[in-house]
Design a protein around this motif. Sequence first.
Motif, PDB file in Angstrom:
ATOM      1  N   THR A 181     -17.412  19.409  21.217  1.00 30.22           N
ATOM      2  CA  THR A 181     -16.643  18.948  22.369  1.00 30.22           C
ATOM      3  C   THR A 181     -16.653  20.022  23.451  1.00 30.22           C
ATOM      4  O   THR A 181     -17.032  21.175  23.211  1.00 30.22           O
ATOM      5  N   PHE A 182     -16.212  19.642  24.650  1.00 20.61           N
ATOM      6  CA  PHE A 182     -16.095  20.622  25.732  1.00 20.61           C
ATOM      7  C   PHE A 182     -14.882  20.303  26.593  1.00 20.61           C
ATOM      8  O   PHE A 182     -14.402  19.163  26.640  1.00 20.61           O
ATOM      9  N   PRO A 210      -6.746  27.875  45.938  1.00 21.83           N
ATOM     10  CA  PRO A 210      -5.439  27.226  45.792  1.00 21.83           C
ATOM     11  C   PRO A 210      -5.500  25.705  45.750  1.00 21.83           C
ATOM     12  O   PRO A 210      -4.483  25.044  45.605  1.00 21.83           O
ATOM     13  N   GLY A 211      -6.686  25.140  45.862  1.00 20.94           N
ATOM     14  CA  GLY A 211      -6.811  23.687  45.969  1.00 20.94           C
ATOM     15  C   GLY A 211      -6.648  22.974  44.647  1.00 20.94           C
ATOM     16  O   GLY A 211      -6.126  23.510  43.664  1.00 20.94           O
ATOM     17  N   ARG A 212      -7.115  21.743  44.590  1.00 20.06           N
ATOM     18  CA  ARG A 212      -6.924  20.891  43.426  1.00 20.06           C
ATOM     19  C   ARG A 212      -7.806  21.348  42.254  1.00 20.06           C
ATOM     20  O   ARG A 212      -8.957  21.734  42.438  1.00 20.06           O
ATOM     21  N   LEU A 213      -7.235  21.282  41.063  1.00 24.71           N
ATOM     22  CA  LEU A 213      -7.953  21.666  39.857  1.00 24.71           C
ATOM     23  C   LEU A 213      -8.027  20.462  38.916  1.00 24.71           C
ATOM     24  O   LEU A 213      -7.015  19.810  38.641  1.00 24.71           O
ATOM     25  N   TYR A 214      -9.227  20.167  38.458  1.00 23.63           N
ATOM     26  CA  TYR A 214      -9.479  19.029  37.578  1.00 23.63           C
ATOM     27  C   TYR A 214     -10.046  19.534  36.256  1.00 23.63           C
ATOM     28  O   TYR A 214     -10.518  20.668  36.152  1.00 23.63           O
ATOM     29  N   HIS A 215     -10.016  18.668  35.260  1.00 24.00           N
ATOM     30  CA  HIS A 215     -10.728  18.987  34.019  1.00 24.00           C
ATOM     31  C   HIS A 215     -11.496  17.763  33.555  1.00 24.00           C
ATOM     32  O   HIS A 215     -11.097  16.616  33.787  1.00 24.00           O
ATOM     33  N   VAL A 216     -12.634  18.017  32.932  1.00 13.33           N
ATOM     34  CA  VAL A 216     -13.458  16.967  32.335  1.00 13.33           C
ATOM     35  C   VAL A 216     -13.609  17.315  30.864  1.00 13.33           C
ATOM     36  O   VAL A 216     -13.933  18.453  30.511  1.00 13.33           O
ATOM     37  N   ASP A 217     -13.350  16.330  29.990  1.00 14.77           N
ATOM     38  CA  ASP A 217     -13.392  16.545  28.547  1.00 14.77           C
ATOM     39  C   ASP A 217     -14.343  15.543  27.913  1.00 14.77           C
ATOM     40  O   ASP A 217     -14.375  14.369  28.309  1.00 14.77           O
ATOM     41  N   ARG A 226     -14.857  23.516  23.179  1.00 13.38           N
ATOM     42  CA  ARG A 226     -13.779  23.074  22.290  1.00 13.38           C
ATOM     43  C   ARG A 226     -13.061  21.921  22.979  1.00 13.38           C
ATOM     44  O   ARG A 226     -13.250  21.669  24.167  1.00 13.38           O
ATOM     45  N   THR A 227     -12.193  21.262  22.230  1.00 11.33           N
ATOM     46  CA  THR A 227     -11.379  20.200  22.814  1.00 11.33           C
ATOM     47  C   THR A 227     -10.280  20.811  23.667  1.00 11.33           C
ATOM     48  O   THR A 227      -9.731  21.870  23.326  1.00 11.33           O
ATOM     49  N   GLY A 228      -9.939  20.169  24.771  1.00 15.27           N
ATOM     50  CA  GLY A 228      -8.890  20.664  25.650  1.00 15.27           C
ATOM     51  C   GLY A 228      -7.552  20.746  24.943  1.00 15.27           C
ATOM     52  O   GLY A 228      -7.263  19.986  24.007  1.00 15.27           O
ATOM     53  N   GLY A 229      -6.707  21.673  25.405  1.00 14.82           N
ATOM     54  CA  GLY A 229      -5.398  21.885  24.804  1.00 14.82           C
ATOM     55  C   GLY A 229      -4.339  20.955  25.369  1.00 14.82           C
ATOM     56  O   GLY A 229      -4.636  19.912  25.955  1.00 14.82           O
TER      57      GLY A 229
END
Length: 325
Positions: free
Chosen positions: A169-170, A97-104, A190-193
């Motif tokens: 890309t990722f 349930p904690g924090r969710l991050y993304h790296v692109d 792929r590139t993030g949405g």
Amino acid sequence: MASAASFRDKVLARAQVQAAGVPAHPGAALNGPLDLLDFVAAHGLPVFVKPRTSSGSVFGRQIADPAALTAFLESGFAPRVPYAEYVSDLCVETFHPGRLYHVDGIAVGAQVAWSWPSQYLTPGLEIGAFAQTQVVGSFMLSRQDPLFGPLQTYARAVCAALNLPSGHTFHAEIFVHEDGSLSLCEIACRTGGGRINDTLHRAGGPNLNEWQCRLQAGMVDEAAAQAHLQALEPAQLCGWLLFPPQEGVCLRVPDFTELPGVQAAQLNIAPGEAGWARGFSGDAAGHVVMGAPDGPALARAMGAALARVQEGLVFGPAEAVLPPC
């Protein structure tokens, strides 16, 4: 190629990441109901079930208690095509349930040439919020953020473990636990949405889709591309919001013309038009991209934009269309 299979299959990706010594929380393939019962017996509830080869934001589901587990066992393994023989495309993992991050980012040659971490507005995998009235979005971290370096390092280690191909890309989604440890949610080649690519580019980063096309088409030398991308430093920080569509009639839409920090805004619905039920996380009645010189200023700008959406986007019966807010 082998890397394509790894990026398309969440179970295979998790196994390869763990084999490379990169931390990833427990997960397993679900070939049938007994596999889910075995996983719950080993790890307890809650758990998160999602497709292993398609979007988790469309079909993902949290199983939080025994009643939800029973309900999923009764219907969750039914074939998606009626009367077809069931072929499982599910996997399960422990729920966080904690924090969710993304790296692109994007790879050139055998390494990631450019990447940037961001934090989602929604905590953890709150997929249920995507189908309701929750505003979806994220904001870029500053280099001074204590998680900037660890997220960059972790994402690049995952890409190395999965052999991210040059010119691709990722989009990596990463959990940060209460103790500060990192764990892979999932990664896509792929590139993030959403508005991720637009947000990074407006901040001063690369247009990831453009660079992917140029590299894969052989329009740019890899050494030159690597030097150019590695030198790119955003001039500001940006964040994005997707406005949730809702059923009923749109009575009012937000007005961003006078709001400081707006980089781009678009409405996909007008007062008097019929709304719809959100089908996935990227389904939106509109969006706004905000920009600011640093993290605290971006937080204020994002807060102001969020308030404008929450106050100004109104759905209801068709009797009265309200003036803009």
